[in-house]
Design a protein around this motif. Structure first.
Motif: not given
Length: 335
Positions: A179-184, A195-203, A328-334
């Protein structure tokens, strides 16, 4: 006969228009005055030059000219061009990245990198780039542990029992990868992610048409975890480009503090694109840094990108806002 309390229709109409006009202008000035200095743009666009020269912007109801905002839509360069700056003007060449930060504290002592995070972003339809971050896990163990969870299996601030079936709620761990994104973008200053909205990310993550009625967002952290994170001080000052910054109390404590649980993680972390000493006074701390030249170059590219003018693209008069071109976030890893 006309009394002072009764005006002809045309006069009454003009009076109402003048009232609304000056009321709106007053509010606009109040908004502009309350904005952070680095977020306000004081340039004059071509469309406003005439009334500025004639001194009748208010009479013409030209808010741009009156306040000094440059909307730039008509004269703006192609926002997908890496040479297109945040001011809408085409540069001679894409921005160059600053040098990679040294992994040292304010006294020059080494800061050990304990974890590596890679965030791949896509700008528009085809351009991609990666920002590689290193975390100072030994210097800030609690803060880095929370950040690692955010990029791993996810943060859970409710009872873990809520994740099991049979409790009548729909919820999940909060993870940047889903759900992460570049917000500003604060042009040439810093980038903000969350994550601007957890609900939207979940859906979206479950291909649902809407957020479930029984969806339960992960609230802001509290208790022992919050206390441990709050006690940790910044590893260094926000003195160079390429530093990873989070709120002093950790992820979930950014923003104004008045956001709903659904938006509690909308402002999670920032990456500096230059020295930003003001962040040292804003209860923020550095927990990591950018690791290589390619990442620094891409950071500069993002920080100079055109934005949707206004606070989160809504209030005009700012040059800070979400990316103008879909990013958009294409991928993220740790690791």
């Amino acid at each position: 006969m006309m009394t002072k309390n009764h005006l002809p229709n045309d006069a009454a109409s003009a009076s109402r228009k003048d009232f609304l006009r000056y009321a709106l202008i007053s509010n606009v000035f109040l908004i502009a005055a309350s904005l952070p200095a680095e977020a306000v743009e004081r340039a004059v666009g071509a469309a406003e030059k005439s009334c500025r020269e004639e001194g009748n912007c208010l009479e013409k109801f030209d808010i741009d000219g009156a306040v000094g905002w440059q909307w730039g839509g008509r004269d703006r360069c192609d926002a997908t061009d890496p040479r297109c700056g945040a001011d809408g003007k085409l540069k001679d060449a894409p921005p160059e990245g600053a040098g990679v930060p040294q992994a040292v504290d304010n006294d020059g002592n080494e800061l050990k990198i304990t974890n590596i995070i890679e965030i791949q972003l896509q700008i528009g339809k085809s351009e991609k780039g990666t920002i590689t971050l290193g975390l100072y896990g030994d210097a800030l163990p609690a803060s880095v542990s929370q950040f690692a969870e955010f990029f791993g299996d996810g943060i859970v601030t409710t009872s873990k029992l809520m994740l099991q079936d049979g409790y009548g709620v729909s919820t999940s761990p909060l993870s940047f990868s889903t759900g992460g994104t570049l917000t500003v973008i604060y042009p040439q200053n810093r980038l903000e992610f969350g994550i601007p909205s957890q609900g939207i990310s979940y859906a979206k993550g479950r291909s649902l048409n809407k957020i479930p009625d029984n969806f339960l967002a992960q609230p802001r952290p509290n208790g022992p975890i919050l206390e441990s994170i709050s006690k940790e001080k910044s590893a260094r000052q926000h003195s160079v480009a390429g530093l990873l910054s989070i709120p002093k109390k950790g992820l979930g404590s950014g923003g104004t503090g008045y956001e709903s649980d659904d938006e509690a993680f909308a402002s999670c972390f920032e990456i500096t694109a230059t020295s930003v000493p003001s962040l040292d006074k804003e209860n923020r701390k550095v927990i990591g840094q950018v690791m290589d030249e390619q990442s620094m170059a891409f950071l500069a590219r993002l920080a100079s990108s055109p934005t949707k003018k206004g606070l989160k693209g809504i209030i005009p008069g700012q040059n800070a806002g979400p990316p103008l071109v879909k990013t958009t976030i294409a991928s993220s890893t740790i690791k």
